[in-house]
Design a protein around this motif. Structure first.
Motif, PDB file in Angstrom:
ATOM      1  N   LEU A  50      67.471  21.462  23.221  1.00 27.23           N
ATOM      2  CA  LEU A  50      68.490  21.736  24.246  1.00 27.23           C
ATOM      3  C   LEU A  50      69.643  20.736  24.160  1.00 27.23           C
ATOM      4  CD1 LEU A  50      69.401  23.092  26.977  1.00 27.23           C
ATOM      5  CD2 LEU A  50      67.782  21.572  28.138  1.00 27.23           C
ATOM      6  N   GLY A 104      62.005  13.892  27.488  1.00 25.23           N
ATOM      7  CA  GLY A 104      61.951  12.645  26.724  1.00 25.23           C
ATOM      8  C   GLY A 104      60.944  11.664  27.305  1.00 25.23           C
ATOM      9  N   ILE A 158      59.585  21.472  25.625  1.00 30.88           N
ATOM     10  CA  ILE A 158      58.663  22.018  26.627  1.00 30.88           C
ATOM     11  C   ILE A 158      59.179  23.393  27.039  1.00 30.88           C
ATOM     12  CG2 ILE A 158      57.894  21.750  29.035  1.00 30.88           C
ATOM     13  CD1 ILE A 158      58.106  18.700  28.652  1.00 30.88           C
ATOM     14  N   GLY A 203      62.332  17.339  43.983  1.00 29.74           N
ATOM     15  CA  GLY A 203      62.547  18.782  44.096  1.00 29.74           C
ATOM     16  C   GLY A 203      62.368  19.444  42.736  1.00 29.74           C
ATOM     17  N   VAL A 233      72.203  16.133  31.388  1.00 31.72           N
ATOM     18  CA  VAL A 233      70.750  16.207  31.188  1.00 31.72           C
ATOM     19  C   VAL A 233      70.423  17.323  30.203  1.00 31.72           C
ATOM     20  CG1 VAL A 233      70.572  17.489  33.378  1.00 31.72           C
ATOM     21  CG2 VAL A 233      68.508  16.572  32.369  1.00 31.72           C
ATOM     22  N   GLY A 234      69.461  17.044  29.340  1.00 31.52           N
ATOM     23  CA  GLY A 234      69.026  18.012  28.332  1.00 31.52           C
ATOM     24  C   GLY A 234      68.813  17.337  26.992  1.00 31.52           C
ATOM     25  N   THR A 262      67.221  24.044  32.118  1.00 34.07           N
ATOM     26  CA  THR A 262      66.579  24.520  30.878  1.00 34.07           C
ATOM     27  C   THR A 262      67.268  25.791  30.369  1.00 34.07           C
ATOM     28  OG1 THR A 262      65.012  25.753  32.226  1.00 34.07           O
ATOM     29  CG2 THR A 262      64.325  23.570  31.504  1.00 34.07           C
ATOM     30  N   GLY A 298      64.099  19.700  26.342  1.00 31.90           N
ATOM     31  CA  GLY A 298      63.808  18.762  25.270  1.00 31.90           C
ATOM     32  C   GLY A 298      64.840  18.834  24.147  1.00 31.90           C
ATOM     33  N   PHE A 352      59.310  26.865  40.974  1.00 33.73           N
ATOM     34  CA  PHE A 352      59.512  26.116  42.236  1.00 33.73           C
ATOM     35  C   PHE A 352      58.217  25.943  43.020  1.00 33.73           C
ATOM     36  CE2 PHE A 352      64.301  27.421  42.899  1.00 33.73           C
ATOM     37  CZ  PHE A 352      64.645  26.634  41.813  1.00 33.73           C
ATOM     38  N   LYS A 387      58.329  16.717  42.160  1.00 38.84           N
ATOM     39  CA  LYS A 387      58.910  17.739  43.040  1.00 38.84           C
ATOM     40  C   LYS A 387      58.724  17.408  44.517  1.00 38.84           C
ATOM     41  CE  LYS A 387      58.158  21.588  39.798  1.00 38.84           C
ATOM     42  NZ  LYS A 387      59.336  22.449  39.708  1.00 38.84           N
ATOM     43  N   MET A 392      57.389  27.177  35.898  1.00 39.59           N
ATOM     44  CA  MET A 392      56.666  26.709  37.088  1.00 39.59           C
ATOM     45  C   MET A 392      56.997  27.575  38.307  1.00 39.59           C
ATOM     46  SD  MET A 392      55.101  24.187  35.693  1.00 39.59           S
ATOM     47  CE  MET A 392      54.336  23.271  37.007  1.00 39.59           C
ATOM     48  N   ALA A 395      65.099  16.376  38.017  1.00 42.47           N
ATOM     49  CA  ALA A 395      64.318  17.149  38.992  1.00 42.47           C
ATOM     50  C   ALA A 395      63.148  17.841  38.313  1.00 42.47           C
ATOM     51  CB  ALA A 395      65.214  18.185  39.651  1.00 42.47           C
ATOM     52  N   ILE A 401      66.653  12.398  32.510  1.00 40.91           N
ATOM     53  CA  ILE A 401      65.644  12.646  31.480  1.00 40.91           C
ATOM     54  C   ILE A 401      64.427  13.303  32.102  1.00 40.91           C
ATOM     55  CG2 ILE A 401      64.000  11.453  29.952  1.00 40.91           C
ATOM     56  CD1 ILE A 401      66.121   9.314  29.571  1.00 40.91           C
ATOM     57  N   TYR A 402      63.892  14.312  31.450  1.00 36.77           N
ATOM     58  CA  TYR A 402      62.572  14.833  31.808  1.00 36.77           C
ATOM     59  C   TYR A 402      61.686  14.834  30.558  1.00 36.77           C
ATOM     60  CZ  TYR A 402      58.983  17.659  34.103  1.00 36.77           C
ATOM     61  OH  TYR A 402      57.794  18.099  34.644  1.00 36.77           O
TER      62      TYR A 402
HETATM   63  C1  LIG Z   1      58.115  21.260  33.849  1.00 36.45           C
HETATM   64  C2  LIG Z   1      59.538  21.226  34.265  1.00 36.45           C
HETATM   65  C3  LIG Z   1      59.860  21.495  35.590  1.00 36.45           C
HETATM   66  C4  LIG Z   1      61.186  21.468  36.007  1.00 36.45           C
HETATM   67  N1  LIG Z   1      61.468  21.725  37.316  1.00 36.45           N
HETATM   68  C5  LIG Z   1      62.753  21.654  37.740  1.00 36.45           C
HETATM   69  C6  LIG Z   1      63.077  21.876  39.088  1.00 36.45           C
HETATM   70  O1  LIG Z   1      62.209  22.089  39.936  1.00 36.45           O
HETATM   71  N2  LIG Z   1      64.391  21.835  39.445  1.00 36.45           N
HETATM   72  C7  LIG Z   1      65.385  21.576  38.546  1.00 36.45           C
HETATM   73  O2  LIG Z   1      66.560  21.525  38.932  1.00 36.45           O
HETATM   74  N3  LIG Z   1      65.102  21.350  37.253  1.00 36.45           N
HETATM   75  C8  LIG Z   1      63.827  21.388  36.825  1.00 36.45           C
HETATM   76  N4  LIG Z   1      63.541  21.158  35.515  1.00 36.45           N
HETATM   77  C9  LIG Z   1      64.641  20.935  34.562  1.00 36.45           C
HETATM   78  C10 LIG Z   1      64.895  19.457  34.303  1.00 36.45           C
HETATM   79  O3  LIG Z   1      65.293  18.803  35.486  1.00 36.45           O
HETATM   80  C11 LIG Z   1      65.997  19.276  33.229  1.00 36.45           C
HETATM   81  O4  LIG Z   1      67.211  19.820  33.716  1.00 36.45           O
HETATM   82  C12 LIG Z   1      65.639  19.964  31.928  1.00 36.45           C
HETATM   83  O5  LIG Z   1      64.281  19.809  31.634  1.00 36.45           O
HETATM   84  C13 LIG Z   1      66.447  19.409  30.756  1.00 36.45           C
HETATM   85  O6  LIG Z   1      66.191  18.045  30.569  1.00 36.45           O
HETATM   86  P1  LIG Z   1      65.181  17.474  29.442  1.00 36.45           P
HETATM   87  O7  LIG Z   1      65.562  18.133  28.149  1.00 36.45           O
HETATM   88  O8  LIG Z   1      65.360  16.004  29.495  1.00 36.45           O
HETATM   89  O9  LIG Z   1      63.823  17.901  29.870  1.00 36.45           O
HETATM   90  C14 LIG Z   1      62.213  21.176  35.072  1.00 36.45           C
HETATM   91  C15 LIG Z   1      61.891  20.896  33.745  1.00 36.45           C
HETATM   92  C16 LIG Z   1      60.576  20.911  33.330  1.00 36.45           C
HETATM   93  C17 LIG Z   1      60.251  20.611  31.899  1.00 36.45           C
END
Ligand SMILES: Cc1cc2nc3c(=O)[nH]c(=O)nc-3n(C[C@H](O)[C@H](O)[C@H](O)COP(=O)(O)O)c2cc1C
Length: 345
Positions: free
Chosen positions: A274, A322, A113, A89, A297-298, A247, A271, A119, A70, A117, A66, A319-320
């Motif tokens: 985490l 990555g 990262i 979302g 995720v993380g 995060t 990232g 929401f 969004k 933001m 997510a 993944i976000y």
């Molecule tokens: C810029 C950004 C915006 C995010 N927005 C949301 C969000 O709106 N809702 C949500 O549940 N998680 C949000 N996340 C969290 C990610 O979905 C994910 O849980 C988190 O980044 C850990 O994964 P990653 O290490 O692969 O990034 C956001 C993460 C980032 C970096």
């Protein structure tokens, strides 16, 4: 090729780079044949990576987390990069701007990262309009939240409103109470408000002819006692799964200079840094509950990190960060890696 594009994009502030990338992606999809080329380049098909959860057949276990799309603006394009599913979302009932910019920062040496933001999204009605044209074969999750101005005591109404409006347009739902960027949102993870909130959404869900899988996304900053409480609430409310994790507020063991980190200010860290904590949370949850589906995720930035999550007990992963640092080939590499592994989920 990706290295070159990344170098150019990383010259821009992070949020501008994201918008620019998505704009260029949309434009390039107008070139005849591009969609098929990308699909062919990034799709991995194999029975070994298919997963079945909640009666849904996932073509592979690697999803887009997510926050990336969004408003469901780019599902047509993103669905060509090999993801097994995409979560849109967090969506709130009313559109909102989110926090003032800058609110998104890269920590390049950490492959991380920081974001606050808050929401930012176009509101649930606009998102539904986009979802009406979603790719037919794509599995889409709907991550729902509350507007910033809605007090926690009235949060349930916001979540129920998003749930109702999105119901016919997504395949599963995620209650997000774990963003650190909406003031006091994480207090909704406490036992009493959380039970009340999930019950309110679940009551609506169970009133439907065919209820949808309802998941909860949790923070990595919870104690084991809090995680245990959440598992008990999952049982009590018949929740269908957990997403671990969002995060973190932690800034431990970062390579980036501390003055630079301080200057970035508040927000959630995602990232590589985490990865271990989110895997630890998955492991703990799995040790206490063998059955509950978990999306891990993380910090998944390569095949080994994906495997760590799966070995810890995740049924699917997302993944976000990555995707930002490694590019779309990451999804293919993980899926190819998984085809070589015998799984027993
Ligand atoms: C810029 C950004 C915006 C995010 N927005 C949301 C969000 O709106 N809702 C949500 O549940 N998680 C949000 N996340 C969290 C990610 O979905 C994910 O849980 C988190 O980044 C850990 O994964 P990653 O290490 O692969 O990034 C956001 C993460 C980032 C970096």
């Amino acid at each position: 090729m990706f290295a070159l594009i990344k170098k150019a994009l990383f010259l821009f502030p992070a949020e501008i780079a994201h918008s620019l990338t998505m704009y260029l992606l949309k434009i390039s999809f107008k070139i005849p044949g591009i969609k098929n080329i990308i699909l062919r380049l990034f799709t991995v098909r194999s029975k070994k990576i298919e997963r079945k959860l909640w009666g849904i057949k996932f073509p592979n276990p690697v999803g887009l987390a997510a926050g990336f799309d969004k408003n469901a603006d780019f599902l047509n394009e993103l669905s060509c990069f090999g993801f097994g599913f995409i979560e849109i979302g967090t969506v709130t009932p009313l559109p909102q701007e989110g926090n003032p910019k800058p609110r998104l920062f890269r920590l390049i040496s950490d492959e991380a990262i920081i974001n606050r933001m808050g929401f930012n999204n176009k509101g649930v009605k606009s998102v539904v309009e986009k979802l009406k044209n979603r790719p037919k074969n794509l599995i889409v999750g709907g991550n729902i939240g509350k507007n910033k101005n809605t007090p926690n005591e009235k949060a349930s109404a916001d979540y129920v409103a998003c749930f109702d409006t999105l119901f016919d347009h997504v395949d599963y739902f995620v209650i997000n109470v774990s963003s650190p960027n909406t003031p006091n949102l994480r207090e909704l993870q406490d036992k009493t408000p959380l039970t009340k909130l999930i019950k309110a959404v679940q009551e609506r869900n169970k009133s439907k002819e065919t209820p949808k899988p309802l998941l909860l996304k949790i923070a990595p900053d919870l104690s084991n006692d809090q995680l245990t409480d959440i598992l008990n609430i999952c049982n009590e409310t018949q929740l269908d799964g957990l997403i671990a994790t969002n995060t973190t507020l932690s800034r431990d063991s970062l390579k980036e200079r501390s003055e630079a980190i301080e200057k970035m200010g508040a927000g959630g860290l995602s990232g590589l840094p985490l990865a271990d904590r989110s895997t630890e949370v998955i492991k703990f949850l799995r040790s206490k509950n063998q059955k509950i589906p978990i999306i891990g995720v993380g910090g998944v930035g390569d095949v080994s990190k994906a495997l760590e999550k799966i070995d810890a007990g995740a049924n699917l992963i997302q993944i976000y960060s990555g995707f930002i640092f490694k590019g779309p080939s990451l999804i293919k590499k993980i899926n190819e890696g998984l085809t070589k592994i015998v799984h027993n989920n």
